[in-house]
Design an enzyme around this catalytic site. Structure first.
Site, PDB file in Angstrom:
ATOM      1  N   ASP A 407      34.259  57.769  27.221  1.00  0.00           N
ATOM      2  CA  ASP A 407      33.217  58.680  27.694  1.00  0.00           C
ATOM      3  C   ASP A 407      33.561  59.103  29.123  1.00  0.00           C
ATOM      4  O   ASP A 407      34.444  58.527  29.759  1.00  0.00           O
ATOM      5  CB  ASP A 407      31.862  57.944  27.632  1.00  0.00           C
ATOM      6  CG  ASP A 407      30.699  58.855  27.967  1.00  0.00           C
ATOM      7  OD1 ASP A 407      30.834  60.085  27.815  1.00  0.00           O
ATOM      8  OD2 ASP A 407      29.646  58.329  28.396  1.00  0.00           O
ATOM      9  N   GLU A 410      35.974  63.838  31.216  1.00  0.00           N
ATOM     10  CA  GLU A 410      36.280  65.256  31.523  1.00  0.00           C
ATOM     11  C   GLU A 410      37.239  65.367  32.702  1.00  0.00           C
ATOM     12  O   GLU A 410      38.019  66.324  32.691  1.00  0.00           O
ATOM     13  CB  GLU A 410      34.973  66.010  31.807  1.00  0.00           C
ATOM     14  CG  GLU A 410      34.056  66.148  30.607  1.00  0.00           C
ATOM     15  CD  GLU A 410      33.374  64.834  30.197  1.00  0.00           C
ATOM     16  OE1 GLU A 410      33.200  63.992  31.088  1.00  0.00           O
ATOM     17  OE2 GLU A 410      33.065  64.676  29.022  1.00  0.00           O
ATOM     18  N   ASP A 484      25.693  64.825  25.064  1.00  0.00           N
ATOM     19  CA  ASP A 484      24.290  64.487  25.313  1.00  0.00           C
ATOM     20  C   ASP A 484      23.306  65.539  24.823  1.00  0.00           C
ATOM     21  O   ASP A 484      22.711  66.271  25.616  1.00  0.00           O
ATOM     22  CB  ASP A 484      24.085  64.205  26.798  1.00  0.00           C
ATOM     23  CG  ASP A 484      24.880  62.983  27.233  1.00  0.00           C
ATOM     24  OD1 ASP A 484      25.336  62.235  26.351  1.00  0.00           O
ATOM     25  OD2 ASP A 484      25.050  62.792  28.452  1.00  0.00           O
TER      26      ASP A 484
HETATM   27  C1  GLC Z   1      26.934  59.643  28.917  1.00  0.00           C
HETATM   28  C2  GLC Z   1      27.288  59.687  27.442  1.00  0.00           C
HETATM   29  C3  GLC Z   1      26.276  58.912  26.646  1.00  0.00           C
HETATM   30  C4  GLC Z   1      26.212  57.484  27.177  1.00  0.00           C
HETATM   31  C5  GLC Z   1      25.893  57.491  28.658  1.00  0.00           C
HETATM   32  C6  GLC Z   1      25.968  56.094  29.254  1.00  0.00           C
HETATM   33  O1  GLC Z   1      25.756  60.320  29.141  1.00  0.00           O
HETATM   34  O2  GLC Z   1      27.409  60.995  26.973  1.00  0.00           O
HETATM   35  O3  GLC Z   1      26.595  58.919  25.277  1.00  0.00           O
HETATM   36  O4  GLC Z   1      25.260  56.771  26.480  1.00  0.00           O
HETATM   37  O5  GLC Z   1      26.815  58.306  29.343  1.00  0.00           O
HETATM   38  O6  GLC Z   1      27.205  55.529  29.084  1.00  0.00           O
END
Ligand code: GLC
Length: 784
Positions: A407, A410, A484
């Site tokens: 995650d 980017e 998200d």
């Molecule tokens: C980001 C991700 C989400 C995750 C959060 C905490 O917002 O897109 O899926 O739960 O970070 O790690």
């Protein structure tokens, strides 16, 4: 901010005619062929053209010097030797392959590309290739009135992208996700044009910030990038499937996933303690709701330090993983790229000591704020950092973890620009380049490091990787979830075209957070979303901190029953899904498809956003709004059988279909088949019985499909241990004929046979399997 007020539409702020500000490539001055590449020197730049296959041509323009043809890292194969017939006249230069004809007019340089039947695919007119002093490169192409556009990776909005403008710049967008929100997390600079039933594709292999504009120039569309070479591939099609095949020939196909990864995933930001994780999983077991994976979000770590567990809340992860595994459930932890700046944290120490973090040209490490606070970021553009990062994953694989969730790659940084300083200078495997150039590749290369590391460490078992960011080619390493979203019906609606366009962009293994990530979900939304999720390639329920918990049982018995039924349906459809995933891994074809992929001549499918197909013979038309129990369903050519009722519908018509909360409108094409199994239990998910459910036709319908199976978790299939059956079904008035036309591989599954069930068989219709007339119990033996 002024842009957020009406000032944004103050008179005088409109854009000028942008094409005017460019230097046109100009006329051809010189031309030569070196090896298999055609070089053109023009007044304002140089062009190289080469063929990858007879259906794929690459065109590269450099404004100043001979094209370097470096590419971004997305394309795997080298150009092939292709038979090309060359014809040169005073004003034209023609290049023909068996599938493509390039016609280049020399004053000025303009290139038109035709298919083998002479149909024009791509045309340049008043404008063609161009550039600006800033380093920007561009190309303008004619837009036919009949053109429809698809692909572009992860984009909000409707299926057909005509009239849109899209930017490629991987961006962490928590909110909002509106139809106009752009860019998002993934950049895939590829699209497909569908024109009167025929399709061709264009892939721009440039990782700089770039734009596709199908809106601003009337009968032209444009592609432009902030820097680099204008480097693009044209794919001849002629159908949407061939385009995806050709695009994934270039950028690669997904590895065959382990079966467990295509099951149901449960997640939450975050399950905060070992005990909470155990309770969640125990609930699935007790309620007999299928579950393959539970995700651990950032709270499992010690202060959000990657490659650690919090000693208080997760004192014994190894035992946890072992116990859950016995219950039939795997654990997938999140791993973000940011490494906490903490001189006492060994991962940070190593990264600094071994010089593995992203740095400025002057030598300072780049620091940005993410979950752990000030953090450094591994330079995934460099082999040394990738290998180090890969090796670090032994921390997880040593305790039984087989899947990772990437995650914030980017990379996301909590600042105004939302990302790393574009002036950071990446090492880039010996060709240093700035973050401005390589930003869009960061997630892809983190994926490469992680996937390859896991593969190395798992002793022959298949890894699973999930990612948020990526670029063209990300399918080689990871499944993609769409970031998200929120618990809004609108986001359920938007997820369908988004996932379909991702599939057309080579990413077959994808899906949104089921139930919605942020905001509070409710029983009805979760039930309807789970009905869709059961048929999206990636199937994970995930929700955010501060919002209602949304596990299947949170909204009372009626909803729980519906949600459970559809998660179980996913497992009943597993043999069908697995065969489709096998196809995706071999041919790149998406598992979930827009209808036009199978019916490219049917204009009604061109912007059909609220229905989708699984493979080539199943249409799903989910309910996507609250309190709705009737919806219009368009069925294309053929006859379609509603799975729940057995009712037959004539195609090329729209019907009002009734679907109570318990129902999902699902149609199977007459004369075709789907492969099914039965749900047994979480502890033992192996298929005990597999059936081929044939929906009998009677009018000479002929259907071919491939059934694929193997052990579902190792790479033994690469050495022949798989079962591949090519099946043909022919229905006539007197018989339903099932024939195995081909069998490959030496894997014999434990279920030993495939039960053949013929649904809707007419009086007087026999079932004939491999030439033998069957009575009573029909089956195909798999014994060799
Ligand atoms: C980001 C991700 C989400 C995750 C959060 C905490 O917002 O897109 O899926 O739960 O970070 O790690």
């Amino acid at each position: 901010m002024l842009e957020d007020t009406s000032f944004a539409i103050h008179p005088g702020t409109e854009k000028q005619n942008e094409a005017a500000a460019y230097h046109d490539i100009g006329s051809v001055i010189d031309q030569e062929k070196v090896d298999d590449t055609y070089h053109f020197t023009c007044e304002n730049g140089r062009i190289a053209i080469c063929f990858y296959t007879d259906s794929i041509v690459r065109i590269v323009m450099n404004p100043k010097e001979a094209p370097k043809m470096k590419g971004s890292r997305s394309v795997i194969p080298e150009p092939k030797h292709v038979e090309v017939r060359e014809e040169i006249t005073s004003d034209l230069h023609l290049l023909h392959t068996a599938k493509l004809r390039l016609s280049i007019s020399k004053s000025p340089f303009r290139m038109n590309i035709f298919d083998q039947e002479g149909k024009e695919l791509v045309a340049e007119g008043e404008h063609g290739m161009a550039w600006r002093e800033s380093g920007e490169i561009a190309v303008f192409k004619e837009m036919d009135v009949a053109d429809h556009f698809y692909g572009f990776g992860e984009k909000a909005g409707f299926l057909d992208k005509r009239g849109e403008v899209y930017e490629m710049w991987n961006t962490d967008v928590y909110a909002p996700h509106n139809p106009e929100t752009d860019p998002l997390y993934e950049s895939i600079p590829f699209f497909m044009t569908l024109r009167k039933g025929k399709a061709h594709g264009i892939f721009f292999d440039n990782s700089y910030r770039s734009w596709f504009d199908m809106r601003s120039f009337g009968d032209r569309y444009a592609y432009r990038a902030e820097g680099g070479e204008l480097d693009y591939y044209v794919m001849a099609g002629p159908g949407p499937k061939e385009v995806v095949y050709q695009y994934t020939y270039l950028t690669g196909r997904m590895p065959l996933p382990p079966k467990w990864a295509i099951g149901y995933h449960q997640s939450r930001y975050s399950y905060q303690t070992e005990q909470e994780v155990r309770t969640i999983v125990q609930n699935f077991i007790d309620r007999d709701i299928p579950l393959d994976v539970v995700h651990l979000d950032i709270h499992y770590m010690n202060g959000y330090r990657v490659f650690t567990f919090d000693e208080e809340n997760f004192p014994n992860p190894e035992q946890l993983i072992k116990d859950l595994r016995e219950m039939g459930v795997r654990v997938v932890p999140i791993v973000d790229p940011g490494v906490k700046k903490d001189p006492e944290y060994p991962v940070y120490q190593e990264g600094v000591n071994k010089d593995l973090f992203c740095k400025y040209l002057e030598g300072d490490i780049y620091f940005g704020d993410v979950w752990p606070g000030t953090s450094a970021f591994p330079d995934f553009t460099d082999e040394e950092s990738r290998t180090w990062w890969a090796e670090k994953h032994r921390f997880y694989t040593d305790i039984g973890i087989e899947g990772i969730w990437n995650d914030m790659n980017e990379p996301a940084v909590f600042n105004e620009t939302k990302t790393m300083d574009v002036q950071v200078m990446h090492r880039n495997d010996g060709s240093p380049a700035t973050h401005r150039e390589l930003h869009n590749l960061y997630g892809l290369l983190m994926g490469k490091a992680t996937y390859e590391g896991l593969k190395d460490q798992l002793n022959g078992r298949r890894p699973f990787l999930l990612t948020r960011a990526g670029f063209a080619g990300i399918q080689r390493y990871a499944a993609v979830w769409t970031g998200d979203n929120r618990s809004f019906w609108e986001h359920l609606q938007m997820s369908l075209p988004m996932v379909m366009n991702l599939g057309l962009s080579g990413v077959a293994f994808t899906g949104p957070d089921v139930g919605g990530f942020a905001h509070h979900t409710n029983g009805e939304l979760l039930a309807r979303w789970t009905q869709v999720g059961a048929f999206t390639p990636f199937f994970r329920n995930h929700s955010a901190i501060g919002f209602l918990y949304q596990e299947p049982w949170r909204f009372g018995e009626r909803y729980e029953a519906v949600i459970k039924e559809y998660i179980r349906m996913r497992y009943r459809w597993m043999p069908q899904f697995y065969s489709l995933f096998a196809k995706a891994s071999k041919q790149g074809l998406p598992v979930m498809r827009p209808l036009f992929m199978e019916f490219p001549d049917d204009e009604k499918t061109y912007n059909l956003n609220d229905q989708f197909m699984i493979g080539d013979n199943v249409i799903i038309a989910p309910i996507l709004a609250p309190a709705v129990v009737d919806r219009a369903v368009y069925l294309p050519e053929g006859e379609w059988i509603e799975a729940a009722s057995g009712k037959v519908y004539q195609g090329k018509q729209t019907y009002l279909i009734h679907a109570e909360l318990e129902d999902l409108p699902l149609f199977i094409k007459k004369g075709t088949a789907v492969m099914q199994t039965e749900w047994t239990s979480n502890q033992d998910k192996s298929w005990k019985r597999v059936s081929m459910d044939i929906y009998a036709g009677e009018d000479e319908e002929r259907y071919r499909f491939t059934y694929y199976d193997d052990d579902g978790e190792t790479f033994a299939y690469q050495h022949g241990s798989y079962l591949e059956l090519e099946v043909e079904i022919v229905s006539t008035k007197t018989a339903v004929n099932v024939e195995i036309v081909n069998r490959n591989g030496d894997y014999v599954p434990a279920y030993g046979q495939i039960d053949v069930q013929v649904i809707g068989r007419k009086d007087g219709q026999d079932v004939i399997i491999n030439g033998d007339k069957m009575n009573g119990s029909n089956y195909l033996s798999l014994a060799e």
